[in-house]
Design a protein around this motif. Structure first.
Motif, PDB file in Angstrom:
ATOM      1  N   LEU A 183     -10.624   2.443  -2.316  1.00  0.00           N
ATOM      2  CA  LEU A 183     -10.053   1.870  -2.951  1.00  0.00           C
ATOM      3  C   LEU A 183      -8.897   1.215  -1.546  1.00  0.00           C
ATOM      4  N   GLY A 184      -8.937   1.915  -0.425  1.00  0.00           N
ATOM      5  CA  GLY A 184      -8.246   1.404   0.256  1.00  0.00           C
ATOM      6  C   GLY A 184      -8.088   0.414   0.953  1.00  0.00           C
TER       7      GLY A 184
ATOM      8  N   ARG B   6       0.790  -1.091  -0.268  1.00  0.00           N
ATOM      9  CA  ARG B   6      -0.063   0.092   0.087  1.00  0.00           C
ATOM     10  C   ARG B   6       1.441   1.829  -0.091  1.00  0.00           C
TER      11      ARG B   6
ATOM     12  N   MET C 110      -6.712  -2.465  -1.498  1.00  0.00           N
ATOM     13  CA  MET C 110      -5.403  -2.545  -2.068  1.00  0.00           C
ATOM     14  C   MET C 110      -4.860  -2.892  -0.604  1.00  0.00           C
TER      15      MET C 110
ATOM     16  N   PHE D  42      -5.448  12.085  -1.744  1.00  0.00           N
ATOM     17  CA  PHE D  42      -7.441  12.035  -2.005  1.00  0.00           C
ATOM     18  C   PHE D  42      -7.126  13.202  -0.198  1.00  0.00           C
ATOM     19  N   PRO D  43      -6.244  12.674   0.470  1.00  0.00           N
ATOM     20  CA  PRO D  43      -6.975  12.923   2.796  1.00  0.00           C
ATOM     21  C   PRO D  43      -5.862  14.203   2.957  1.00  0.00           C
TER      22      PRO D  43
ATOM     23  N   CYS E 185     -12.773   4.162   2.748  1.00  0.00           N
ATOM     24  CA  CYS E 185     -12.396   4.191   1.569  1.00  0.00           C
ATOM     25  C   CYS E 185     -11.895   2.595   0.362  1.00  0.00           C
TER      26      CYS E 185
ATOM     27  N   TRP F 169     -11.219   8.384   7.386  1.00  0.00           N
ATOM     28  CA  TRP F 169     -11.477   8.117   5.772  1.00  0.00           C
ATOM     29  C   TRP F 169     -10.308   6.984   5.451  1.00  0.00           C
ATOM     30  N   CYS F 170      -9.613   6.589   5.378  1.00  0.00           N
ATOM     31  CA  CYS F 170      -8.463   6.137   5.247  1.00  0.00           C
ATOM     32  C   CYS F 170      -8.933   4.587   6.019  1.00  0.00           C
TER      33      CYS F 170
ATOM     34  N   CYS G  33      -1.066   9.435  -1.453  1.00  0.00           N
ATOM     35  CA  CYS G  33      -1.968   9.421  -1.798  1.00  0.00           C
ATOM     36  C   CYS G  33      -2.865  11.446  -1.624  1.00  0.00           C
TER      37      CYS G  33
ATOM     38  N   LEU H  87      -0.859   2.176   5.983  1.00  0.00           N
ATOM     39  CA  LEU H  87      -0.541   2.826   4.886  1.00  0.00           C
ATOM     40  C   LEU H  87       0.604   2.773   4.410  1.00  0.00           C
TER      41      LEU H  87
ATOM     42  N   TRP I 275       1.280   4.019  -2.548  1.00  0.00           N
ATOM     43  CA  TRP I 275       0.918   4.759  -2.712  1.00  0.00           C
ATOM     44  C   TRP I 275      -0.038   5.796  -1.759  1.00  0.00           C
ATOM     45  N   CYS I 276      -1.108   4.558  -0.725  1.00  0.00           N
ATOM     46  CA  CYS I 276      -1.739   5.955   0.326  1.00  0.00           C
ATOM     47  C   CYS I 276      -0.459   6.423   1.422  1.00  0.00           C
TER      48      CYS I 276
HETATM   49  S1  SF4 Z   1      -7.212   4.814   2.459  1.00  0.00           S
HETATM   50 FE1  SF4 Z   1      -8.291   6.077   0.225  1.00  0.00          FE
HETATM   51  S2  SF4 Z   1      -8.199   7.807   0.261  1.00  0.00           S
HETATM   52 FE2  SF4 Z   1      -6.629   7.409   2.299  1.00  0.00          FE
HETATM   53  S3  SF4 Z   1      -4.467   6.940   1.106  1.00  0.00           S
HETATM   54 FE3  SF4 Z   1      -5.712   5.304   0.662  1.00  0.00          FE
HETATM   55  S4  SF4 Z   1      -6.760   5.063  -1.264  1.00  0.00           S
HETATM   56 FE4  SF4 Z   1      -6.107   7.300  -0.512  1.00  0.00          FE
END
Ligand code: SF4
Ligand code: SF4
Ligand code: SF4
Length: 471
Positions: free
Chosen positions: A179-180, A88, A183, A96-97, A177, A172-173, A94, A235, A90-91
């Protein structure tokens, strides 16, 4: 340590690990000082803003807006591919947050706790979000609409920002989420893991990695290195490293299937996500091949997206049922699906998980490869660079089966390896040989369905099963 030694060490025993922070101290420094994370995240936030503006205010013809290829052809397939190697990661960067974190840093957040009921159903909520995304994405032709693609990105960003405004940390994460969630599951077959050194944590009195200090907040998903025991939730942002006085966090290279073998299908998240993911892939392969499913649906519904979603539910449901039946049948053959401590679990799910993510990668790469020759012309049309508009070429037909078969074959081998480990070691004596053979046949049957579905999209007569029968 050379690569061969590392390979032998890891693959001889699924429990063996090599700590990359110790082997490469510069890597520890990279994660510790967070500068590279910051630079990447800033770059991605800028790119995100450009994409949003381009999607909302740029041209809306699919061949004239690069947001479609950047989002569906580069970003998402790269994230899926990266799961196999770096989990993960990417998180950790990321975008988004970022807005939610900014609001919190400005003390504009209510900092509430996420209500217990939402916590309890968070897995179901995030998996449902994910299902909705796939459903809408496929049924409404979102991948060829810049505006709809932008709205999807804005919805995820909005969810992360709203949660930042209402709740403490990155709720959210942690909980919602989609996507999270995907992932996290994909990262369970990653080559790396972020873990604590438990012997160091035994001496700890502060647990600062989770709680933070007076000046620094703790783990953004209320975990802290000492609680990380799988790849689902962490993450891999490395923020806990500065907070830990005992240098406990490790970044291990490991046997990529070790987590699945050790857990044996005890994770409810995977049990919910895997059948849906695989079922949706079967439906997607129907669309990406000569059945041209979406064309038929669009003609029938004459552009009404509610009707399209309704009709597309049928192949999704059929795909889900095929996978669900195979999982249930396989679990029955295992005969072991209850644990005194953990309750019900599904030993078939870890077997299928590599196939699920192999299928996801192939499905996403199909978009990447098919649209690659048009990337520069699209860029040229959007920004008025005429020279690029003719810069196109043809992808040879053999490329599609080459990567499709390679990825699926490796995934198939991974599943068979897990099955063998279960039969010979983890459930030793609990499964008779005939049961083992029947599980193998169920597994091969599903693999066959995948190859059949995929092959109908290959324009090579000897590989395309439908064309073979038409000859
Ligand atoms: S859980 Fe979702 S919003 Fe949070 S860092 Fe991962 S992909 Fe981005
Ligand atoms: S990771 Fe560090 S801060 Fe966290 S419990 Fe272990 S020793 Fe303490
Ligand atoms: S445990 Fe550490 S690396 Fe994992 S999410 Fe928390 S702060 Fe980030």
């Amino acid at each position: 340590m050379n690569v061969f030694n590392l390979y032998t060490k890891l693959f001889s025993d699924p429990e063996k690990k090599v700590d990359l922070f110790k082997t490469f101290p510069w890597l520890y420094r990279v994660f510790y000082n967070q500068r590279l994370h910051y630079i990447w995240q800033t770059f991605l936030v800028d790119l995100f803003i450009i994409l949003i503006l381009s999607g909302l205010f740029g041209p809306q013809e699919p061949g004239s807006n690069i947001i479609l290829y950047l989002c569906w052809g580069l970003w998402w397939p790269s994230v899926i591919l990266s799961l196999f190697f770096v989990g993960r990661l990417w998180c950790g960067v990321c975008p988004f947050p970022v807005a939610g974190n900014f609001l919190q840093a400005c003390h504009l957040s209510l900092q509430k706790k996420v209500p217990k009921i939402l916590q309890r159903y968070s897995i179901a909520i995030s998996v449902t979000f994910f299902m909705m995304i796939i459903w809408v994405e496929e049924a409404t032709g979102m991948k060829s609409s810049p505006k709809e693609t932008t709205w999807l990105l804005l919805t995820i960003w909005g969810g992360a920002t709203l949660c930042g405004l209402l709740f403490a940390k990155q709720a959210w994460c942690q909980y919602f989420c989609p996507l999270g969630r995907l992932m996290g599951i994909g990262a369970s077959i990653s080559l790396i893991e972020f873990r604590p050194d438990h012997s160091a944590c035994k001496k700890c009195t502060t647990f600062a990695c989770n709680r933070g200090t007076d000046t620094e907040p703790g783990c953004p998903v209320s975990l802290g290195a000492y609680k990380v025991n799988n790849n689902l939730e962490c993450l891999v942002c490395g923020r806990c490293m500065q907070l830990c006085e005992h240098q406990s966090p490790q970044l291990n290279v490991r046997h990529p299937l070790s987590e699945l073998i050790i857990r044996k299908g005890r994770l409810i998240t995977c049990t919910l996500m895997v059948p849906f993911l695989m079922g949706s892939q079967l439906a997607r392969f129907m669309d990406q091949n000569i059945f041209n499913l979406m064309e038929i649906i669009e003609l029938t519904c004459m552009g009404n997206w509610v009707c399209q979603m309704g009709l597309y539910a049928a192949p999704l449901f059929i795909g889900f049922c095929i996978v669900y039946v195979i999982i249930t049948y396989g679990d029955l053959m295992f005969g072991v699906f209850n644990d005194e401590l953990m309750g019900r679990f599904s030993p078939m799910v870890p077997l299928l998980l590599p196939l699920a993510f192999g299928g996801e990668l192939v499905s996403r790469l199909n978009f990447t490869v098919r649209n690659f020759p048009d990337f520069l012309p699209t860029f040229g049309r959007q920004f008025g660079v005429e020279a690029l508009e003719h810069f196109t070429f043809t992808i040879p037909e053999w490329v599609y089966p080459a990567y499709g078969l390679s990825i699926m074959f490796i995934s198939e081998l991974a599943g068979l390896y897990i099955l063998e480990k279960f039969y010979e070691e983890e459930f030793e004596g609990a499964i008779a040989l005939w049961q083992y053979r029947l599980i193998q046949s169920a597994y091969f049957a599903l693999f066959g369905v995948y190859i059949y579905m995929m092959s109908t999209g290959w324009n090579i007569p000897i590989l395309n099963i439908i064309l073979i029968f038409q000859q």
